[in-house]
Motif scaffolding. Structure first.
Motif, PDB file in Angstrom:
ATOM      1  N   MET A 104      51.468  37.625  51.631  1.00 10.43           N
ATOM      2  CA  MET A 104      52.014  37.036  50.410  1.00 10.43           C
ATOM      3  C   MET A 104      50.867  36.578  49.541  1.00 10.43           C
ATOM      4  N   GLY A 105      51.036  36.654  48.224  1.00 17.84           N
ATOM      5  CA  GLY A 105      50.023  36.185  47.296  1.00 17.84           C
ATOM      6  C   GLY A 105      50.209  34.720  46.951  1.00 17.84           C
ATOM      7  N   CYS A 106      49.186  34.156  46.286  1.00 21.17           N
ATOM      8  CA  CYS A 106      49.236  32.747  45.872  1.00 21.17           C
ATOM      9  C   CYS A 106      49.769  32.568  44.456  1.00 21.17           C
ATOM     10  N   ASP A 107      50.330  33.633  43.884  1.00 21.51           N
ATOM     11  CA  ASP A 107      50.804  33.569  42.506  1.00 21.51           C
ATOM     12  C   ASP A 107      52.293  33.284  42.389  1.00 21.51           C
ATOM     13  N   ALA A 108      52.929  32.948  43.515  1.00 23.35           N
ATOM     14  CA  ALA A 108      54.373  32.683  43.482  1.00 23.35           C
ATOM     15  C   ALA A 108      54.716  31.434  44.283  1.00 23.35           C
ATOM     16  N   PRO A 109      54.123  30.280  43.925  1.00 21.95           N
ATOM     17  CA  PRO A 109      54.432  29.055  44.671  1.00 21.95           C
ATOM     18  C   PRO A 109      55.868  28.598  44.485  1.00 21.95           C
ATOM     19  N   HIS A 110      56.555  29.196  43.492  1.00 21.87           N
ATOM     20  CA  HIS A 110      57.946  28.838  43.234  1.00 21.87           C
ATOM     21  C   HIS A 110      58.914  29.692  44.053  1.00 21.87           C
ATOM     22  N   VAL A 111      58.402  30.456  45.014  1.00 17.49           N
ATOM     23  CA  VAL A 111      59.300  31.177  45.914  1.00 17.49           C
ATOM     24  C   VAL A 111      60.213  30.164  46.596  1.00 17.49           C
ATOM     25  N   SER A 112      61.478  30.481  46.696  1.00 16.45           N
ATOM     26  CA  SER A 112      62.433  29.506  47.225  1.00 16.45           C
ATOM     27  C   SER A 112      62.383  29.442  48.745  1.00 16.45           C
ATOM     28  N   TRP A 188      49.309  33.728  30.737  1.00 15.35           N
ATOM     29  CA  TRP A 188      49.465  32.346  30.305  1.00 15.35           C
ATOM     30  C   TRP A 188      50.940  31.958  30.182  1.00 15.35           C
ATOM     31  N   ARG A 189      51.748  32.871  29.670  1.00  8.33           N
ATOM     32  CA  ARG A 189      53.174  32.563  29.522  1.00  8.33           C
ATOM     33  C   ARG A 189      53.826  32.315  30.891  1.00  8.33           C
ATOM     34  N   ASP A 190      53.336  33.022  31.932  1.00  6.95           N
ATOM     35  CA  ASP A 190      53.850  32.801  33.284  1.00  6.95           C
ATOM     36  C   ASP A 190      53.500  31.395  33.760  1.00  6.95           C
ATOM     37  N   LEU A 191      52.294  30.965  33.430  1.00  3.03           N
ATOM     38  CA  LEU A 191      51.845  29.636  33.846  1.00  3.03           C
ATOM     39  C   LEU A 191      52.659  28.551  33.150  1.00  3.03           C
ATOM     40  N   LEU A 192      52.924  28.731  31.867  1.00  2.00           N
ATOM     41  CA  LEU A 192      53.719  27.745  31.137  1.00  2.00           C
ATOM     42  C   LEU A 192      55.138  27.667  31.695  1.00  2.00           C
ATOM     43  N   GLU A 193      55.676  28.811  32.098  1.00  2.00           N
ATOM     44  CA  GLU A 193      57.014  28.812  32.686  1.00  2.00           C
ATOM     45  C   GLU A 193      57.011  28.076  34.025  1.00  2.00           C
ATOM     46  N   LEU A 194      55.981  28.311  34.840  1.00  2.00           N
ATOM     47  CA  LEU A 194      55.889  27.613  36.124  1.00  2.00           C
ATOM     48  C   LEU A 194      55.723  26.110  35.921  1.00  2.00           C
ATOM     49  N   ALA A 195      54.983  25.723  34.872  1.00  2.00           N
ATOM     50  CA  ALA A 195      54.725  24.302  34.623  1.00  2.00           C
ATOM     51  C   ALA A 195      56.011  23.518  34.388  1.00  2.00           C
ATOM     52  N   GLU A 196      57.072  24.196  34.002  1.00  2.00           N
ATOM     53  CA  GLU A 196      58.341  23.504  33.781  1.00  2.00           C
ATOM     54  C   GLU A 196      58.913  22.934  35.077  1.00  2.00           C
ATOM     55  N   THR A 197      58.545  23.540  36.214  1.00  2.00           N
ATOM     56  CA  THR A 197      59.099  23.095  37.495  1.00  2.00           C
ATOM     57  C   THR A 197      58.027  22.613  38.474  1.00  2.00           C
ATOM     58  N   GLU A 198      56.770  22.965  38.257  1.00  2.00           N
ATOM     59  CA  GLU A 198      55.696  22.591  39.171  1.00  2.00           C
ATOM     60  C   GLU A 198      54.883  21.455  38.554  1.00  2.00           C
ATOM     61  N   ARG A 202      51.904  21.178  35.510  1.00  2.00           N
ATOM     62  CA  ARG A 202      52.262  20.516  34.252  1.00  2.00           C
ATOM     63  C   ARG A 202      51.291  19.369  33.944  1.00  2.00           C
ATOM     64  N   CYS A 203      50.979  18.566  34.961  1.00  2.00           N
ATOM     65  CA  CYS A 203      50.077  17.431  34.752  1.00  2.00           C
ATOM     66  C   CYS A 203      48.680  17.896  34.383  1.00  2.00           C
ATOM     67  N   TYR A 204      48.211  18.952  35.049  1.00  2.00           N
ATOM     68  CA  TYR A 204      46.868  19.448  34.756  1.00  2.00           C
ATOM     69  C   TYR A 204      46.786  19.970  33.321  1.00  2.00           C
ATOM     70  N   LEU A 205      47.753  20.754  32.905  1.00  2.00           N
ATOM     71  CA  LEU A 205      47.735  21.295  31.549  1.00  2.00           C
ATOM     72  C   LEU A 205      47.766  20.181  30.518  1.00  2.00           C
ATOM     73  N   ASN A 206      48.544  19.150  30.787  1.00  2.00           N
ATOM     74  CA  ASN A 206      48.607  18.008  29.865  1.00  2.00           C
ATOM     75  C   ASN A 206      47.282  17.269  29.833  1.00  2.00           C
ATOM     76  N   GLU A 207      46.692  17.023  30.998  1.00  2.00           N
ATOM     77  CA  GLU A 207      45.426  16.290  31.070  1.00  2.00           C
ATOM     78  C   GLU A 207      44.305  17.024  30.337  1.00  2.00           C
ATOM     79  N   GLN A 208      44.334  18.342  30.428  1.00  2.00           N
ATOM     80  CA  GLN A 208      43.285  19.150  29.812  1.00  2.00           C
ATOM     81  C   GLN A 208      43.569  19.496  28.347  1.00  2.00           C
ATOM     82  N   GLY A 209      44.706  19.048  27.849  1.00  2.00           N
ATOM     83  CA  GLY A 209      45.053  19.346  26.461  1.00  2.00           C
ATOM     84  C   GLY A 209      45.327  20.815  26.211  1.00  2.00           C
ATOM     85  N   LEU A 210      45.868  21.483  27.225  1.00  2.00           N
ATOM     86  CA  LEU A 210      46.120  22.925  27.127  1.00  2.00           C
ATOM     87  C   LEU A 210      47.540  23.256  26.692  1.00  2.00           C
ATOM     88  N   VAL A 211      48.348  22.230  26.514  1.00  2.00           N
ATOM     89  CA  VAL A 211      49.710  22.442  26.004  1.00  2.00           C
ATOM     90  C   VAL A 211      49.975  21.457  24.872  1.00  2.00           C
TER      91      VAL A 211
END
Length: 211
Positions: A104-112, A188-198, A202-211
């Motif tokens: 398994m890859g590390c790009d799908a941490p939202h796997v149920s 990037w759009r995939d990351l923003l979508e994941l940030a809605e639930t992870e 979300r915190c990292y993007l906010n802290e870095q001013g990336l959103v």
């Protein structure tokens, strides 16, 4: 057969070497930081929900300090990927551990949790499984026997991988049970979508001013 191993494929989070497609929107170091967060979120999810042993299968720099942090934090062991393309790496890893086994890859941490349980149950029953990615690849592959045709002459990193893998499986007489499709994190759009639930993303993007 609760000891079916899951091998989580990971690349050392070296700036400029990981998540390069994200660097149109962030720095190389920020992309490496995001890779760390994805790896940690993936480890947390599989360690909580995979009934068997979990291994971190690493490449690029197996002595990277972040890998050691993960070994200290989670009940996992670490193995090294072989040289070669992704297909050679996956084939070697599965052969080394024996069957049944999962990569398994590390790009799908939202796997149920249910998808992970379904994969495990299928393998226990002797059925190979695949987790399709929305972009035309796959985030998980579990086999009960060697099927070398799944790993050779594949256009890795393209949207044709899933279609060609299905065709290779069918030609080999292998019926892959499909899990729920996921949008893994490449762009990037995939990351923003994941940030809605992870939250960590979300915190990292906010802290870095990336959103």
């Amino acid at each position: 057969m609760s000891d079916i191993p899951l091998l989580l494929f990971a690349k050392a989070p070296v700036a400029g070497k990981v998540k390069t497609r994200l660097q149109r929107h962030c720095s190389a170091q920020q992309a490496a930081d995001i890779a760390c967060l994805l790896m940690q979120a993936s480890l947390k999810q599989v360690c909580q929900n995979w009934p068997g042993n979990v291994y971190l299968s690493v490449w690029l720099d197996h002595e990277h300090p972040f890998f050691q942090q993960m070994l200290d934090q989670y009940p996992i062991a670490m193995t090294q990927q072989c040289d070669g393309d992704l297909g050679q790496k996956m084939r070697h890893a599965l052969h080394a551990f024996g069957y049944p086994a999962v990569v398994m890859g590390c790009d799908a941490p939202h796997v149920s949790a249910s998808a992970l349980r379904n994969a495990h149950q299928a393998l226990q029953a002797g059925r190979p499984v695949i987790g399709p990615s929305v972009d035309g690849g796959y985030y998980l592959l579990g086999l009960t026997n060697p099927v070398d045709a799944l790993f050779s002459e594949m256009p890795w990193g393209t949207s044709a991988v899933l279609t060609k893998t299905r065709a290779a499986a069918q030609a080999s007489g292998v019926n892959l049970q499909e899990l729920e499709p996921l949008n893994d994190v490449d762009e990037w759009r995939d990351l923003l979508e994941l940030a809605e639930t992870e939250e960590s993303i979300r915190c990292y993007l906010n802290e870095q001013g990336l959103v």
